[in-house]
Design an enzyme around this catalytic site. Structure first.
Site, PDB file in Angstrom:
ATOM      1  N   GLY A  55      30.216   7.767  74.220  1.00 58.69           N
ATOM      2  CA  GLY A  55      30.699   8.928  74.746  1.00 58.69           C
ATOM      3  C   GLY A  55      31.693   8.445  75.995  1.00 58.69           C
ATOM      4  N   CYS A  82      27.961   1.795  71.811  1.00 58.67           N
ATOM      5  CA  CYS A  82      28.758   1.812  72.980  1.00 58.67           C
ATOM      6  C   CYS A  82      28.030   2.451  74.258  1.00 58.67           C
ATOM      7  CB  CYS A  82      29.939   2.677  72.409  1.00 58.67           C
ATOM      8  SG  CYS A  82      31.347   2.560  73.402  1.00 58.67           S
ATOM      9  N   TYR A  83      28.400   3.581  74.558  1.00 52.92           N
ATOM     10  CA  TYR A  83      27.628   4.221  75.746  1.00 52.92           C
ATOM     11  C   TYR A  83      26.122   4.057  75.584  1.00 52.92           C
ATOM     12  CZ  TYR A  83      26.770   7.633  79.342  1.00 52.92           C
ATOM     13  OH  TYR A  83      26.168   8.376  80.359  1.00 52.92           O
ATOM     14  N   HIS A 169      31.857   0.243  67.364  1.00 54.73           N
ATOM     15  CA  HIS A 169      31.405   1.332  66.809  1.00 54.73           C
ATOM     16  C   HIS A 169      31.344   1.038  65.174  1.00 54.73           C
ATOM     17  CE1 HIS A 169      32.099   4.338  69.777  1.00 54.73           C
ATOM     18  NE2 HIS A 169      32.942   3.379  70.431  1.00 54.73           N
ATOM     19  N   GLU A 171      30.119   3.000  62.848  1.00 51.37           N
ATOM     20  CA  GLU A 171      30.466   4.273  62.130  1.00 51.37           C
ATOM     21  C   GLU A 171      32.005   4.193  61.707  1.00 51.37           C
ATOM     22  OE1 GLU A 171      30.005   3.984  65.179  1.00 51.37           O
ATOM     23  OE2 GLU A 171      30.943   5.778  66.425  1.00 51.37           O
ATOM     24  N   ASP A 227      32.750  25.912  49.155  1.00 51.52           N
ATOM     25  CA  ASP A 227      31.633  25.919  49.955  1.00 51.52           C
ATOM     26  C   ASP A 227      30.863  27.113  49.497  1.00 51.52           C
ATOM     27  OD1 ASP A 227      32.523  23.785  51.432  1.00 51.52           O
ATOM     28  OD2 ASP A 227      33.149  25.294  53.119  1.00 51.52           O
ATOM     29  N   ALA A 229      31.158  28.990  46.643  1.00 53.22           N
ATOM     30  CA  ALA A 229      30.792  28.510  45.410  1.00 53.22           C
ATOM     31  C   ALA A 229      29.495  27.810  45.026  1.00 53.22           C
ATOM     32  CB  ALA A 229      31.963  27.672  44.604  1.00 53.22           C
ATOM     33  N   LYS A 372      30.861  18.470  54.128  1.00 48.33           N
ATOM     34  CA  LYS A 372      31.589  18.741  52.574  1.00 48.33           C
ATOM     35  C   LYS A 372      31.471  17.939  51.587  1.00 48.33           C
ATOM     36  CE  LYS A 372      35.131  21.621  51.896  1.00 48.33           C
ATOM     37  NZ  LYS A 372      35.264  22.953  52.519  1.00 48.33           N
TER      38      LYS A 372
END
Ligand code: XMP
Length: 517
Positions: A55, A82-83, A169, A171, A227, A229, A372
């Site tokens: 953050g 991190c934060y 990080h 990620e 989506d 569909a 998605k």
């Protein structure tokens, strides 16, 4: 029974959603929650582990986001990034300080090879850093397991308490071995067993719809996108012909879109499909409206009115009441419309924030915890053709949010013509799969001077907005070949009257969004 999540506490990080996605990629169900959740609220979700995101704030600044200290006494494994890492240090009586040296970008880290968090990783490798403050002393009982040249405490762990953290990080894809670090935490420190796979997600989604709808009837709004569909296909599996699909032609579609949906979707699923022509109704409601949020709200309300009319007609033919509306709302839509972890409403996605208060339907949203790529996977499992699964996203409000200014027929025609050229050329260049989507935008209230055919013109600009993305939460502008851009530009200015300029949008998200409105 509800799946037990790995909770990702969002401290305002750009990357909080990404952490949740990575955790799912590793096979663990995850959910985002806001940082103001109390320990009791967090524990009420029955988490298997909790991850504190990064953050922008400083932990020692007054008023900076915090977490209630009791959370550390619940026996639930905790990982800080991190934060979040600094917060653990601060709360458990370590020490955080502004060292005066910040690290940003690719940084070499040296790890302690006896660390469980870095199990089987090389002793030196590259991570992604982005911080000003630093942990200068780990809490008592914690082993420091990584350092960089300027950050002496770049990671720590306490295996008995199942708490660990990293300054960098893991990620983001810019660093190495990020997924391994997350996996080591989840599997080897928190000792969790994976509970999230596409088959299981599909099974759960179908079971949930069955129990929600029972013997009731539902309609689903098909948009032509992946989506709706996939949502339709899931609900069809669950309740069969208690479902009717409705495709609304709101007059804000791209060339060929309506025909394509009718062909592809019905061929793939055999679903009952009703096409409603509501062009006049939508355009009348939108006349003169320029404000993006207002456009979205109007469109959301009109969609519901059309569905209500369609439902009434279907009910007249067969008397069971239709009281469910299926929507392909995704997790990022929920988050970005202000319904998820982050408090800010960036845009009212028409199928979330734009619904009218007096709506009669109960919503069925089988995808509202999914990203998605997860939805595309489910589409594959459901046997939908690649043509539908790999389609570029197209927003429910359609071209209305790609015309900056008021909407009318002639502006729609201009945009449709330009859009078709961009799509044709992208496909001809074989680059469809290189972009996430390729919005084409008409700046209808802007004019500039040009020269065409020896004469002065005073026309509108078209903006090309090709973007690359993993999940539309963040995006980068696509570096398409100049030859392709040149071809699109010259075709648009030659073939579309009243356009005399084509510009390329080179803004990432953030700070821009993908769509202009
Ligand atoms: P933004 O513009 O918010 O878009 O960066 C993120 C993704 O969402 C799509 N989008 C929508 N999809 N209804 C939808 O079904 C909407 O109201 C809507 N608004 C944006 C957009 O095309 C992109 O893929």
């Amino acid at each position: 029974m509800a799946l037990q999540p790995v909770l990702v506490v969002d401290f305002g990080a750009q990357y909080a959603q990404l952490i949740a996605r990575r955790v799912r990629e590793l096979g663990f169900y995850s959910e985002l929650v806001p940082h103001h959740f109390t320990a009791a609220q967090l524990m009420a979700k029955n988490p298997t582990a909790i991850i504190f995101s990064g953050g922008p704030a400083s932990v020692y600044e007054p008023g900076s986001p915090n977490i209630s200290a009791e959370i550390f006494d619940q026996g639930v494994p905790i990982f800080g990034i991190c934060y979040g890492f600094q917060l653990i240090a601060q709360q458990l009586t370590g020490e955080v300080a502004k060292t005066g040296i910040s690290e940003y970008g690719a940084t070499k880290v040296k790890i302690d090879s006896s660390s469980v968090l870095f199990k089987q990783l090389p002793e030196n490798y590259q991570v992604w850093m982005s911080h000003g403050d630093a942990v200068v002393a780990a809490p008592a009982g914690f082993k420091v397991t990584a350092s960089t040249e300027v950050t002496k405490v770049a990671a720590f762990e306490n295996l008995d308490r199942k708490i660990a953290g990293v300054q960098f990080h893991p990620e983001v894809v810019h660093g190495e071995y990020g997924l391994d670090v997350l996996r080591n935490f989840l599997s080897n420190i928190a000792k969790l067993t994976p509970n999230w796979s596409a088959d299981q997600v599909l099974e759960d989604a179908i079971a949930k719809v069955k129990s929600q709808v029972g013997s009731g009837r539902a309609i689903v709004g098909l948009s032509g996108g992946v989506d709706s569909a996939v949502a339709a296909a899931i609900v069809q599996r669950a309740i069969g012909d208690q479902l009717t699909a409705v495709f609304v032609d709101h007059g804000l579609l791209r060339t060929g879109e309506r025909e394509q949906v009718e062909l592809d979707f019905v061929a793939a699923t055999g679903i009952k499909l009703v096409v409603v022509d509501a062009k006049e109704q939508f355009l009348a409601a939108l006349a003169g409206v320029t404000d993006p949020e207002q456009k979205r709200k109007i469109i959301g309300a009109q969609f519901i009115r059309v569905f209500e009319t369609a439902a009434a007609q279907l009910q007249a033919a067969a008397p069971t009441v239709i009281d469910f509306l299926v929507q392909g709302t995704l997790y990022p839509d929920v988050v970005e419309s202000g319904g998820g972890a982050s408090a800010a409403t960036i845009k009212s996605h028409h199928n979330v924030g734009g619904l009218p208060d007096d709506m009669q339907f109960k919503l069925v949203e089988p995808l509202n915890t999914l990203f998605k790529d997860e939805v595309r996977n489910l589409g594959g499992l459901l046997g939908l053709p690649t043509k539908i699964i790999s389609r570029h996203p197209f927003p429910g409000p359609g071209l209305a949010i790609r015309i900056v200014g008021a909407i009318d027929q002639s502006r729609l025609e201009i945009l449709r013509a330009a859009d078709l050229i961009a799509r044709e050329e992208l496909t001809a260049a074989g680059l469809d799969s290189q972009v996430w989507q390729f919005p084409v935008v008409l700046l209808a209230d802007v004019r500039s001077v040009g020269v065409q055919g020896d004469g002065r013109t005073y026309g509108h600009p078209i903006v090309l907005r090709p973007v690359s993305s993993e999940d539309a939460m963040t995006a980068d502008w696509s570096k398409l070949p100049y030859e392709l851009l040149a071809k699109i530009s010259s075709r648009i200015t030659n073939e579309v009257s009243s356009v005399n300029r084509v510009v390329l949008d080179i803004t990432s998200k953030p700070p821009g969004t993908i769509e202009w409105e």
